[in-house]
Design a protein around this motif. Sequence first.
Motif, PDB file in Angstrom:
ATOM      1  N   VAL A 201     -12.344  42.256  41.238  1.00 36.26           N
ATOM      2  CA  VAL A 201     -12.097  43.140  40.230  1.00 36.26           C
ATOM      3  C   VAL A 201     -10.931  43.091  39.522  1.00 36.26           C
ATOM      4  O   VAL A 201     -10.639  43.186  38.249  1.00 36.26           O
ATOM      5  CB  VAL A 201     -12.408  44.634  40.856  1.00 36.26           C
ATOM      6  N   ILE A 202      -9.960  42.903  40.369  1.00 33.82           N
ATOM      7  CA  ILE A 202      -8.355  42.586  39.764  1.00 33.82           C
ATOM      8  C   ILE A 202      -8.420  41.358  39.106  1.00 33.82           C
ATOM      9  O   ILE A 202      -7.865  41.363  37.791  1.00 33.82           O
ATOM     10  CB  ILE A 202      -7.588  42.712  40.959  1.00 33.82           C
ATOM     11  N   GLU A 203      -9.016  40.440  39.325  1.00 40.86           N
ATOM     12  CA  GLU A 203      -9.180  38.959  38.442  1.00 40.86           C
ATOM     13  C   GLU A 203      -9.813  39.255  37.395  1.00 40.86           C
ATOM     14  O   GLU A 203      -9.523  38.932  36.259  1.00 40.86           O
ATOM     15  CB  GLU A 203      -9.559  38.049  39.438  1.00 40.86           C
ATOM     16  N   GLU A 204     -10.900  40.151  37.417  1.00 38.87           N
ATOM     17  CA  GLU A 204     -11.610  40.270  36.048  1.00 38.87           C
ATOM     18  C   GLU A 204     -10.883  41.082  35.183  1.00 38.87           C
ATOM     19  O   GLU A 204     -10.979  40.692  33.993  1.00 38.87           O
ATOM     20  CB  GLU A 204     -12.976  41.134  36.538  1.00 38.87           C
ATOM     21  N   GLU A 205     -10.120  42.034  35.528  1.00 36.67           N
ATOM     22  CA  GLU A 205      -9.179  43.026  34.724  1.00 36.67           C
ATOM     23  C   GLU A 205      -8.172  42.317  34.108  1.00 36.67           C
ATOM     24  O   GLU A 205      -7.901  42.251  33.113  1.00 36.67           O
ATOM     25  CB  GLU A 205      -8.720  44.021  35.468  1.00 36.67           C
ATOM     26  N   ILE A 207      -8.204  38.995  33.532  1.00 34.13           N
ATOM     27  CA  ILE A 207      -8.824  38.170  32.617  1.00 34.13           C
ATOM     28  C   ILE A 207      -9.038  38.801  31.177  1.00 34.13           C
ATOM     29  O   ILE A 207      -8.763  38.434  30.012  1.00 34.13           O
ATOM     30  CB  ILE A 207     -10.271  37.276  33.083  1.00 34.13           C
ATOM     31  N   GLN A 208      -9.494  39.886  31.393  1.00 33.16           N
ATOM     32  CA  GLN A 208      -9.665  40.956  30.297  1.00 33.16           C
ATOM     33  C   GLN A 208      -8.373  41.081  29.389  1.00 33.16           C
ATOM     34  O   GLN A 208      -8.610  41.144  28.131  1.00 33.16           O
ATOM     35  CB  GLN A 208     -10.360  41.927  30.654  1.00 33.16           C
ATOM     36  N   SER A 212      -7.261  39.837  25.721  1.00 34.44           N
ATOM     37  CA  SER A 212      -7.017  41.007  24.494  1.00 34.44           C
ATOM     38  C   SER A 212      -5.686  40.537  24.039  1.00 34.44           C
ATOM     39  O   SER A 212      -5.451  40.618  22.969  1.00 34.44           O
ATOM     40  CB  SER A 212      -7.040  42.193  25.148  1.00 34.44           C
ATOM     41  N   ALA A 213      -4.967  40.213  25.106  1.00 30.16           N
ATOM     42  CA  ALA A 213      -3.282  39.701  24.473  1.00 30.16           C
ATOM     43  C   ALA A 213      -3.365  38.644  23.590  1.00 30.16           C
ATOM     44  O   ALA A 213      -2.670  38.467  22.530  1.00 30.16           O
ATOM     45  CB  ALA A 213      -2.566  39.444  25.784  1.00 30.16           C
ATOM     46  N   PHE A 214      -4.211  37.679  23.956  1.00 30.88           N
ATOM     47  CA  PHE A 214      -4.221  36.550  23.115  1.00 30.88           C
ATOM     48  C   PHE A 214      -4.725  36.699  21.722  1.00 30.88           C
ATOM     49  O   PHE A 214      -4.380  35.978  20.581  1.00 30.88           O
ATOM     50  CB  PHE A 214      -5.422  35.479  23.814  1.00 30.88           C
ATOM     51  N   ALA A 215      -5.635  37.630  21.604  1.00 29.61           N
ATOM     52  CA  ALA A 215      -6.409  38.161  20.346  1.00 29.61           C
ATOM     53  C   ALA A 215      -5.344  39.094  19.536  1.00 29.61           C
ATOM     54  O   ALA A 215      -5.416  39.113  18.256  1.00 29.61           O
ATOM     55  CB  ALA A 215      -7.532  39.170  20.663  1.00 29.61           C
ATOM     56  N   LEU A 239       3.743  40.506  29.404  1.00 29.42           N
ATOM     57  CA  LEU A 239       3.518  40.948  27.998  1.00 29.42           C
ATOM     58  C   LEU A 239       2.263  41.742  27.992  1.00 29.42           C
ATOM     59  O   LEU A 239       1.632  41.991  26.989  1.00 29.42           O
ATOM     60  CB  LEU A 239       3.565  39.732  27.180  1.00 29.42           C
ATOM     61  N   GLY A 240       1.568  42.217  29.211  1.00 25.97           N
ATOM     62  CA  GLY A 240       0.535  43.118  29.213  1.00 25.97           C
ATOM     63  C   GLY A 240      -0.697  42.143  29.301  1.00 25.97           C
ATOM     64  O   GLY A 240      -1.680  42.254  28.293  1.00 25.97           O
ATOM     65  N   GLY A 241      -0.528  41.327  30.307  1.00 23.88           N
ATOM     66  CA  GLY A 241      -2.021  40.427  30.486  1.00 23.88           C
ATOM     67  C   GLY A 241      -1.443  39.025  30.403  1.00 23.88           C
ATOM     68  O   GLY A 241      -2.237  38.090  30.627  1.00 23.88           O
ATOM     69  N   LEU A 242      -0.330  38.886  29.549  1.00 23.97           N
ATOM     70  CA  LEU A 242       0.264  37.428  29.652  1.00 23.97           C
ATOM     71  C   LEU A 242       1.501  37.161  30.000  1.00 23.97           C
ATOM     72  O   LEU A 242       2.417  38.235  30.130  1.00 23.97           O
ATOM     73  CB  LEU A 242       0.243  36.983  28.110  1.00 23.97           C
ATOM     74  N   ASP A 243       2.125  36.371  30.928  1.00 21.45           N
ATOM     75  CA  ASP A 243       3.454  35.971  31.340  1.00 21.45           C
ATOM     76  C   ASP A 243       4.046  35.131  30.257  1.00 21.45           C
ATOM     77  O   ASP A 243       3.736  34.148  30.169  1.00 21.45           O
ATOM     78  CB  ASP A 243       3.565  35.478  32.535  1.00 21.45           C
TER      79      ASP A 243
END
Length: 248
Positions: A201-205, A207-208, A212-215, A239-243
């Motif tokens: 579940v943590i890995e799925e979150e 990735i999501q 979202s950050a890339f978008a 950066l909230g999903g990205l390092d």
Amino acid sequence: MRTKNIQKTALFSPSSIQQTAGQVNTSADGDEFWELLQSSLIQFEEGDIIKGTVVAIDSEGVLVDIGFKSEGIVPLSQFKKLPNGELEVKIGDVIEVSVYKKETENGLVLLSKQLADRVRGWSTLTEAYKKQENITGTPVSATRAGLIVDLGDNITGFIPISQLGLNPGEKIDSLLQKPVKVKILDLDIQKGRVILSRRAVIEEERIQKRQSAFATIHEGDIVKGKVKAITPYGAFIDLGGLDGLLHI
């Protein structure tokens, strides 16, 4: 196990008997009347899941009208008590029960709420497993191998320690008595086994969040982040999903 939805009526009340009698020709003999009356009763077998209405509660158990010639009884111990000390069930409630024994020594049908809950619970888990949907459980105890999780409906699952997804420094006991989202890795109803994963579940979150950050983040944007670590060659920023790496 079969499930039957039963519309409740008072079986041998004057109105119900009168209604049944009205279907019989006045010239018919008593045998025809009782034959029709018997045919109007709900038919079920041991193991069936049925619905009934609570009509009485005493020290022996909870009496349930199930549309049969006699009422059913559920042991009092199968119902939880609310914080105020009262039972979770009251007279007039419609509950789902399993037929454990069609007739006891006192003429009642022995019913089980726990078995009905388990059947419903296993059905819900099976559906979630097929669709790979996340479910919620509460870890209740820790072992050297992982966590035992209460999934409700008298069913427990197990999260192996390798599937906990613990952060560095996070202890296994910190997850106890707190609801967690998990994914079912393996399910065996016959063995009563449910293997779970919090890490999935943590890995799925993660990735999501990354997608979202890339978008939303573009080259040249000014953004805020949280410093995760500092090394001789720079600082790692969340950066909230990205390092991100900030060179020193």
